[in-house]
Design a protein around this motif. Structure first.
Motif, PDB file in Angstrom:
ATOM      1  N   GLN A 174       9.150  -2.621  29.647  1.00 57.87           N
ATOM      2  CA  GLN A 174       8.669  -2.886  28.275  1.00 57.87           C
ATOM      3  C   GLN A 174       7.535  -3.906  28.309  1.00 57.87           C
ATOM      4  O   GLN A 174       6.602  -3.827  27.507  1.00 57.87           O
ATOM      5  N   ASN A 175       7.627  -4.840  29.244  1.00 53.10           N
ATOM      6  CA  ASN A 175       6.580  -5.861  29.344  1.00 53.10           C
ATOM      7  C   ASN A 175       5.252  -5.250  29.766  1.00 53.10           C
ATOM      8  O   ASN A 175       4.201  -5.703  29.310  1.00 53.10           O
ATOM      9  N   ASP A 176       5.338  -4.209  30.616  1.00 56.41           N
ATOM     10  CA  ASP A 176       4.104  -3.512  31.015  1.00 56.41           C
ATOM     11  C   ASP A 176       3.412  -2.938  29.787  1.00 56.41           C
ATOM     12  O   ASP A 176       2.199  -3.053  29.610  1.00 56.41           O
ATOM     13  N   VAL A 177       4.227  -2.311  28.978  1.00 55.12           N
ATOM     14  CA  VAL A 177       3.695  -1.692  27.752  1.00 55.12           C
ATOM     15  C   VAL A 177       3.052  -2.757  26.879  1.00 55.12           C
ATOM     16  O   VAL A 177       1.939  -2.579  26.358  1.00 55.12           O
ATOM     17  N   VAL A 211       9.335   0.575  20.537  1.00 56.14           N
ATOM     18  CA  VAL A 211       8.979  -0.363  19.458  1.00 56.14           C
ATOM     19  C   VAL A 211       9.993  -1.497  19.354  1.00 56.14           C
ATOM     20  O   VAL A 211       9.616  -2.671  19.329  1.00 56.14           O
ATOM     21  N   PHE A 212      11.257  -1.157  19.304  1.00 50.31           N
ATOM     22  CA  PHE A 212      12.276  -2.199  19.097  1.00 50.31           C
ATOM     23  C   PHE A 212      13.006  -2.565  20.387  1.00 50.31           C
ATOM     24  O   PHE A 212      13.369  -3.717  20.584  1.00 50.31           O
ATOM     25  N   GLY A 213      13.259  -1.571  21.184  1.00 55.81           N
ATOM     26  CA  GLY A 213      14.015  -1.824  22.408  1.00 55.81           C
ATOM     27  C   GLY A 213      15.463  -2.130  22.105  1.00 55.81           C
ATOM     28  O   GLY A 213      15.990  -1.738  21.071  1.00 55.81           O
ATOM     29  N   SER A 214      16.068  -2.823  22.990  1.00 52.61           N
ATOM     30  CA  SER A 214      17.469  -3.205  22.783  1.00 52.61           C
ATOM     31  C   SER A 214      17.598  -4.700  23.078  1.00 52.61           C
ATOM     32  O   SER A 214      16.626  -5.359  23.440  1.00 52.61           O
ATOM     33  N   LEU A 215      18.811  -5.180  22.914  1.00 46.79           N
ATOM     34  CA  LEU A 215      19.032  -6.616  23.137  1.00 46.79           C
ATOM     35  C   LEU A 215      18.725  -6.979  24.595  1.00 46.79           C
ATOM     36  O   LEU A 215      18.143  -8.023  24.884  1.00 46.79           O
ATOM     37  N   LYS A 216      19.124  -6.075  25.475  1.00 41.87           N
ATOM     38  CA  LYS A 216      18.887  -6.330  26.899  1.00 41.87           C
ATOM     39  C   LYS A 216      17.433  -6.107  27.282  1.00 41.87           C
ATOM     40  O   LYS A 216      16.890  -6.806  28.134  1.00 41.87           O
ATOM     41  N   PRO A 218      14.229  -5.797  25.265  1.00 39.76           N
ATOM     42  CA  PRO A 218      13.507  -5.814  23.989  1.00 39.76           C
ATOM     43  C   PRO A 218      12.183  -5.076  24.058  1.00 39.76           C
ATOM     44  O   PRO A 218      11.507  -5.062  25.094  1.00 39.76           O
ATOM     45  N   GLY A 219      11.854  -4.482  22.931  1.00 42.05           N
ATOM     46  CA  GLY A 219      10.632  -3.680  22.842  1.00 42.05           C
ATOM     47  C   GLY A 219       9.440  -4.511  22.414  1.00 42.05           C
ATOM     48  O   GLY A 219       9.472  -5.746  22.439  1.00 42.05           O
ATOM     49  N   ILE A 220       8.400  -3.803  21.968  1.00 39.77           N
ATOM     50  CA  ILE A 220       7.148  -4.516  21.717  1.00 39.77           C
ATOM     51  C   ILE A 220       7.221  -5.442  20.501  1.00 39.77           C
ATOM     52  O   ILE A 220       6.541  -6.465  20.486  1.00 39.77           O
ATOM     53  N   VAL A 221       8.045  -5.132  19.519  1.00 37.43           N
ATOM     54  CA  VAL A 221       8.126  -6.020  18.345  1.00 37.43           C
ATOM     55  C   VAL A 221       8.719  -7.381  18.731  1.00 37.43           C
ATOM     56  O   VAL A 221       8.099  -8.425  18.457  1.00 37.43           O
ATOM     57  N   PRO A 222       9.873  -7.400  19.384  1.00 35.16           N
ATOM     58  CA  PRO A 222      10.404  -8.715  19.763  1.00 35.16           C
ATOM     59  C   PRO A 222       9.479  -9.464  20.733  1.00 35.16           C
ATOM     60  O   PRO A 222       9.303 -10.681  20.593  1.00 35.16           O
ATOM     61  N   GLY A 297      17.005  -7.559  13.602  1.00 31.69           N
ATOM     62  CA  GLY A 297      18.356  -7.001  13.759  1.00 31.69           C
ATOM     63  C   GLY A 297      18.900  -6.490  12.435  1.00 31.69           C
ATOM     64  O   GLY A 297      19.477  -5.390  12.354  1.00 31.69           O
ATOM     65  N   GLN A 298      18.675  -7.270  11.385  1.00 31.74           N
ATOM     66  CA  GLN A 298      19.123  -6.887  10.045  1.00 31.74           C
ATOM     67  C   GLN A 298      18.449  -5.589   9.600  1.00 31.74           C
ATOM     68  O   GLN A 298      19.104  -4.682   9.071  1.00 31.74           O
ATOM     69  N   ALA A 299      17.158  -5.521   9.855  1.00 35.50           N
ATOM     70  CA  ALA A 299      16.409  -4.322   9.450  1.00 35.50           C
ATOM     71  C   ALA A 299      16.876  -3.096  10.219  1.00 35.50           C
ATOM     72  O   ALA A 299      17.034  -2.012   9.642  1.00 35.50           O
TER      73      ALA A 299
END
Ligand SMILES: Nc1ncnc2c1ncn2[C@@H]1O[C@H](COP(=O)(O)OP(=O)(O)OP(=O)(O)O)[C@@H](O)[C@H]1O
Length: 933
Positions: A174-177, A211-216, A218-222, A297-299
Motif C-alpha cells: 500500500q505504501n508503494d501505491v 483506498v481504505f485498506g484494513s487496520l493491518k 491501511p490504504g491510501i486514505v489513512p 472507521g465510523q464512515a
C-alpha cells in the motif's frame, strides 16, 4: 535680493486666457518606440522652470522580488494500474489437510482431496490457477493475454497496454501505491492545490482495499492523513493550517434516484442535492491522526455494502472522501499563497456483470446504478478527450447524467488535477472484465490538465459544509485547576509509560500531553484508535437497537390490529351466518342449529308423553297406580324423563364447556342440550344466551355430567324453591311421573300454585296444564330459536312470558296449534286415551281452537282442505324462524327418531313411547301440511 525674489516669483497672469475644452488628441510617441528619440538634454532645455528630476535611477535600483509568471503546464492525466493478487495464492494457503469425519463432502472438496493425494494433478491445477491473464512488462506497461479457449476461437488476441504512470504488481504494498500515486498530489495539496484521485475497476478488484485498506494494511486514505499531519508538524514554522474531513456516499434509492448520505452525520444523514451542490454535509475538523482514523472507521461502518458472488463485502455506493485544508489567521498575502484546497479521494463502486455477480432484485437495481455511474464517468472522460483533440466541438455535458459526475465536474472538465487508479484482477476468468477496463481507460492517458488553478475557485467548495464548531467551555477557576491537575497527571503517566518502554519522552515540547507521546508511541495510538472505534461501534449499535425497538413496537401494533381485524371478521361472519340462517335454505343452516332442532324434537316427544300421561291420569286414577306399578323399579330409567336426563347427561360435557363461557346458570337452564357448537359458530348466540341467563338465573336447573349430578341438582332445586314447586312435584308423583327429573321437573315446578293444587285434587289435566306442557314444548322450540340467533330479531318477546320467551306471537300460536294437533291426533289413533283427548280437545277448542280445524285437515290432503272449508283459514305470515323450524322438522328422519330411543333404552318398550312416536310423526306431517310446505 529684490532681483532674486522677482526671478523666483511666477510670471504675471495674462489678462485673457483661452481654454480649449477638447484639445486635439495626438498619439504621443513613446520614448522607446520612436525612431527619433529626442535627447534628454533638449527636453530639459525645453522646460522653462527648474523641476527636480525624478529619481528614476533610485527606483530602478530597488530590487523587487519578481513573481514567476504563471505558466500553464499541460500535464497528462495520470493513470495507474494495480493488479490484484491471484486467488490461487490464497488457495494454496487454505488447502490444508482436511479434518476427518467432515460431512457432507461436496464435489469440489472431493477434488481437493484427490489433489492432495496426487501431487502431480495438484501442480497442474495450481499452475492453471496461477495462470494470469495479465503480465507486467515494465513499470509502465502490461500484456493482456486471453484465455486459451478464446484464443482458439480467435475472438481475441494478446494486447499490450502501455503508457501508464505506473503499474503496481500484485505483490506491491500500500505504501508503494501511496508513494507513487498520492505523494505528488499531496504535495500540491499542501501547497494549496486541489486534487482528486479515483479508483476504478470491476467488482472485487481491490478498489476499497486500495483506498481504505484494513487496520493491518491501511490504504491510501489513512496513509495520506498520516502524511498530512506529519507534514503539518514538520512545517510547524510555516503557516498553521486546519484540516477538515467530510465523507459521504451516493447510492440509488431502490433504482428510483440517486441519494447522498453523510457518513459522518448523525441519524438524519440524508443530504439535499441541488444540481451539483450537496448541502448540509458535515465537515469535521481533524486535529490529529487518531481523530481522523476513528472518523474513517465510523464512515466505513455506515457505508452501504452487500455480499455478491464477486465480493463478500461489495460496495454498493460511490464513496467520496474530502480533506479540506483551510488557512487561519494569516495576512492576505499568505492566505493567497495557501488558499483552501481540497483533496478528494473517490472509491467508486465496481462495475458489475450480472452473469458474474449473480445479482437479483435489489442487488440488480444497485448494479444498474453502479454500472450507470461508471459509464457516465467514462463518457465524461472520453468527451473531454475528444474536446481536447478538437476544441471546435463543444464539450458534451455528460456529467449531468449522474450526481457523482456533477459533483466532480471541474475535474472531469479538465480544470483540476486528477489521477486515476485502475484495479484489475489477474485471473483468466477475469480476462473480459480486465480487457474491457483497459480498453476503455487507456485512451484517458492522453487527457491533458492545465495544472494551474485559481486560488479561490468558487466551484471548489461545492459542498456547503456544516462545519463542526467546538463547543465553548467556560472554565471557571476551580475547573481550570482541576483540568490542570488532570493534565499533569496524564502527562506524568504517559511519560512514565514511554520511559518504561525505553523511549525518550519530553513532556515539555507540546502543549497537549495526550497527542505528543501518542505520536511516538504506536501502541498508545492503536489503543486510542481502538477506543474511538469501539465508541463509534457502540453508537452505531445503539442506533440499531433503537431502530429494532421501534420495529418491534410496530410489529406489536400490527399484531394487535390484525387480531382486532380477525375478531371483527369473525363477528361479521357470525352475523352473516345468523342472517343467512333464517333466510336461506337448509344447507346454509349451521350444524349447531340442526342439532339443536334434533334435541328439541326429542324433548318435544318427552313433553308430549308427559301430556299423555297426564291425560291417562285424567281418565282413570287406577290406571295411574297401575302405571306406577308397571313402571316399578324401571320407572326411573324407562320413563321419558330419565331419558331426558340421559340426554342431558350425554351432552352435559359440552354444555359444561359452554357454560364456562356463558355462565353455569345459563347452560343449566337450557333444558335441551343442543348448543354444542353454537359457541363456535356464533358469538351473538352466546350473547343472546347470556342475556337470557341474566334474566332467568333462578329457574335454571344446573346441568349434570351424570345421573347423580342430575339428582343432586334436583335436590338443590327443591331445596332452593319454596313450597310451590314441592307441591307441584308431589302432584306429579301422584300422577305417575317419575321422581327422577331434571329441567322438565323444574319446568313443571313453575306451574302456578293453584294449578298444582288443582292437580292434587283433580288428576285430570286442565287445559291450562295441557297448555303448560305445550308451553314447555314452546320453550323447547323457543330455546332452539334462541340458539339459532333468530331470537335476536325478537328480543322483546322474551320479557313477555316466562315460558314463552323468545317466541314471536305467530310462532307461539303455531306451537299451540301443534299441541292441539297432537292431542287431536292421539284422540284418533289411540282409543285408550280417547276420553282424555276429547276432553282436552274440547277445552282446547274452547280456548283457542277457533282458528284451525286441525282434525279435518289431517284426514285430508292439503289441497282439498282449502276447498272444503267455506271459511278459508287465516293465512298468517309466519316468521322465517318458524318456517325454518318446520322445514327442519320436515327433513328429519322420523324413523330414526323412533329407532333412537329404542336403542338407548335397551329395546324396552314403554307404554307411552310407541304411540308418542307415531303421534310425533303425524304431528310433524300435520305441521308440514298446515304450513303448506
Ligand atoms: N492488493 C490486494 N492485496 C490483498 N488483498 C486484496 C487486494 N486487493 C483486494 N484484496 C481483497 O479482495 C477483496 C475484495 O476487494 P475490495 O473490496 O477492495 O474490492 P472492490 O473493488 O472494492 O469491490 P467492490 O467494487 O465490489 O466494492 C477484499 O477482501 C480485499 O481484502
Amino acid at each position: 535680493m529684490e532681483d532674486k525674489q522677482k526671478s523666483l516669483s511666477p510670471p504675471p497672469c495674462p489678462s485673457t486666457v483661452t481654454v480649449r475644452r477638447n484639445p486635439l488628441r495626438r498619439a504621443r510617441a513613446t520614448p522607446y518606440t520612436t525612431a527619433t528619440k529626442p535627447p534628454f538634454s533638449s527636453l530639459a532645455s525645453a522646460i522653462t522652470h527648474d523641476v527636480p528630476t525624478f529619481p528614476i535611477d533610485e527606483i530602478l535600483s530597488i530590487q523587487i522580488p519578481q513573481s514567476e509568471p504563471k505558466q500553464s503546464i499541460p500535464e497528462s492525466l495520470k493513470i495507474f494500474l494495480r493488479i490484484k493478487p491471484l486467488r490461487s495464492f490464497t488457495k494454496v494457503t487454505t488447502t490444508k489437510a482436511r479434518p476427518r469425519n467432515v460431512w457432507p463432502q461436496n464435489p469440489s472438496k472431493k477434488n481437493i482431496a484427490k489433489e492432495n493425494r496426487n501431487p502431480e494433478i495438484t501442480k497442474k491445477v495450481k499452475k492453471k490457477d496461477e495462470e494470469a491473464c495479465i503480465t507486467l512488462n515494465d513499470p509502465y506497461s502490461v500484456t493482456l493475454t486471453p484465455p486459451q479457449s478464446l484464443q482458439e476461437l480467435k475472438r481475441s488476441k494478446t494486447e499490450v497496454y502501455e503508457g501508464f504512470s505506473h503499474v503496481f504488481p500484485a505483490d506491491c504494498s500500500q505504501n508503494d501505491v501511496y508513494d507513487k500515486m498520492v505523494q505528488p498530489l499531496l504535495e500540491d495539496f499542501m501547497k494549496g492545490k486541489s486534487g482528486m484521485l479515483a479508483a476504478l475497476g470491476p467488482s472485487g478488484s481491490g478498489k476499497t482495499h486500495t483506498v481504505f485498506g484494513s487496520l493491518k494494511d491501511p490504504g491510501i486514505v489513512p496513509i495520506t492523513l498520516r502524511q498530512i499531519f506529519k507534514k503539518s508538524h514538520e512545517s510547524s514554522s510555516g503557516p498553521l493550517r486546519l484540516f477538515n474531513l467530510s465523507i459521504f456516499e451516493i447510492c440509488s434509492e431502490r433504482g428510483k434516484g440517486e441519494k447522498a448520505y453523510d457518513l459522518l452525520g448523525g441519524e438524519s444523514s440524508e443530504l439535499s442535492v441541488q444540481q451539483s451542490t450537496i448541502r448540509g454535509l458535515k465537515e469535521v475538523p481533524i486535529q490529529n491522526l487518531e481523530e481522523a482514523e476513528s472518523l474513517i472507521g465510523q464512515a466505513m461502518l455506515k457505508r452501504a455494502t452487500a455480499t455478491t458472488n464477486s465480493n463478500s463485502q461489495s460496495s454498493r455506493s460511490q464513496c467520496i472522501i474530502n480533506v479540506r485544508a483551510s488557512c487561519n489567521g494569516f495576512s492576505n498575502e499568505t492566505k493567497m499563497q495557501y488558499s483552501d484546497a481540497m483533496l478528494t479521494i473517490v472509491d467508486l463502486a465496481g462495475a458489475e456483470r450480472e452473469k458474474r455477480t449473480g445479482n437479483q432484485g435489489e442487488r440488480l437495481v444497485e448494479s444498474n446504478f453502479i454500472n450507470n455511474t461508471s459509464m457516465v464517468f467514462g463518457q465524461c472522460l472520453r468527451s473531454l478527450l475528444e474536446y481536447q483533440k478538437n476544441r471546435k466541438k463543444g464539450l458534451q455535458k455528460h456529467h449531468q447524467n449522474s450526481l457523482l459526475t456533477r459533483y466532480l465536474r471541474d475535474y472531469l472538465e479538465g480544470k483540476k488535477r486528477m489521477a486515476l487508479i485502475l484495479t484489475v484482477k489477474a485471473g483468466e476468468e477475469d480476462y473480459l472484465d480486465t480487457s474491457y477496463l483497459l480498453r476503455q481507460a487507456s485512451p484517458y492517458m492522453k487527457i491533458k490538465f492545465d495544472n494551474t488553478e485559481e486560488p479561490c475557485n468558487k466551484r471548489q467548495l461545492k459542498t456547503f459544509p456544516r462545519a463542526e464548531k467546538n463547543k465553548k467551555i467556560k472554565l471557571s477557576a476551580p475547573k481550570t485547576s482541576q483540568i490542570e491537575e488532570n493534565f499533569l497527571e496524564e502527562r506524568s503517566q504517559i511519560s512514565q509509560e514511554v520511559h518504561l518502554q525505553g523511549k525518550k519522552a519530553d513532556p515539555r515540547d507540546r502543549s497537549s500531553p495526550r497527542l505528543e507521546p501518542v505520536s511516538h508511541d504506536k501502541n498508545e495510538r492503536e489503543h486510542i484508535i481502538m477506543r474511538n472505534f469501539s465508541k463509534v461501534l457502540w453508537n452505531v449499535l445503539k442506533q440499531y437497537n433503537e431502530k429494532l425497538k421501534v420495529a418491534e413496537g410496530e410489529i406489536c401494533t400490527l399484531k394487535d390490529s390484525l387480531r382486532r381485524e380477525q375478531l371483527k371478521s369473525l363477528v361479521l361472519e357470525t352475523e352473516l351466518s345468523s342472517l343467512k340462517s333464517p333466510c336461506l335454505a337448509e344447507p346454509c343452516i349451521p350444524e349447531a342449529v340442526v342439532e339443536a332442532i334434533v334435541h328439541a324434537k326429542e324433548n318435544f316427544e318427552v313433553a308430549a308423553s308427559m301430556t299423555i300421561v297426564l291425560r291417562n291420569v285424567d281418565d282413570d286414577s287406577c290406571n295411574l297406580i297401575k302405571g306406577r306399578k308397571e313402571a316399578g323399579a324401571e320407572e326411573s330409567s324407562e320413563s321419558p324423563v330419565p331419558y331426558v336426563v340421559r340426554n342431558v347427561d350425554d351432552d352435559s360435557c359440552n354444555l359444561i364447556k359452554e357454560s364456562r363461557e356463558a355462565g353455569a346458570e345459563e347452560s343449566s337452564k337450557s333444558p335441551v342440550p343442543n348448543m354444542r357448537n353454537v359457541d363456535f359458530d356464533s358469538c351473538n348466540l352466546i350473547k343472546s344466551r347470556r342475556e337470557a341467563s341474566a334474566e332467568e338465573p333462578s329457574e335454571s336447573p344446573v346441568p349434570s355430567k351424570n345421573v347423580k349430578d342430575a339428582e343432586l341438582v334436583r335436590c338443590h332445586l327443591s331445596s332452593q324453591n319454596d313450597a310451590e314447586p314441592r307441591q307441584s312435584v308431589n302432584s306429579e308423583e301422584n300422577v305417575g311421573i317419575p321422581s327422577a327429573t331434571t329441567h322438565v321437573e323444574a319446568e313443571v315446578t313453575d306451574f302456578p300454585r293453584d294449578q298444582a293444587i288443582q292437580n292434587q285434587d283433580d288428576p285430570t289435566p286442565s287445559p291450562e296444564q295441557v297448555e303448560v306442557s305445550q308451553d314447555f314444548i314452546n320453550s323447547q322450540i323457543s330455546n332452539v330459536q334462541t340458539k339459532s340467533a333468530v331470537s335476536r330479531r325478537f328480543p322483546d318477546s322474551e320479557k313477555q312470558e316466562r315460558n314463552r320467551r323468545l317466541l314471536p306471537v305467530s310462532s307461539r300460536s303455531l306451537t299451540e296449534k301443534m299441541n292441539d294437533l297432537d292431542i287431536k291426533e292421539n284422540q284418533i289413533e289411540k282409543p285408550q286415551v280417547k276420553t282424555a283427548k276429547t276432553h282436552v280437545q274440547k277445552k282446547a277448542e274452547s280456548i283457542q281452537g277457533q282458528e284451525i280445524e286441525v282434525p279435518a285437515r289431517e284426514a285430508e290432503p292439503a289441497s282439498t282442505k282449502k276447498q272444503r272449508n267455506g271459511q278459508k283459514p287465516k293465512r298468517r305470515l309466519q316468521p322465517a324462524s318458524s318456517v325454518l323450524l318446520t322445514r327442519e322438522i320436515n327433513t328429519l328422519e322420523i324413523e330414526d327418531d323412533i329407532a333412537e330411543p329404542k336403542g338407548t333404552r335397551g329395546g324396552k318398550k314403554t307404554t307411552v313411547s310407541q304411540p308418542r312416536s307415531q303421534g310425533s310423526v303425524t304431528l310433524l306431517r300435520l305441521l308440514t301440511n298446515n304450513l303448506h310446505l
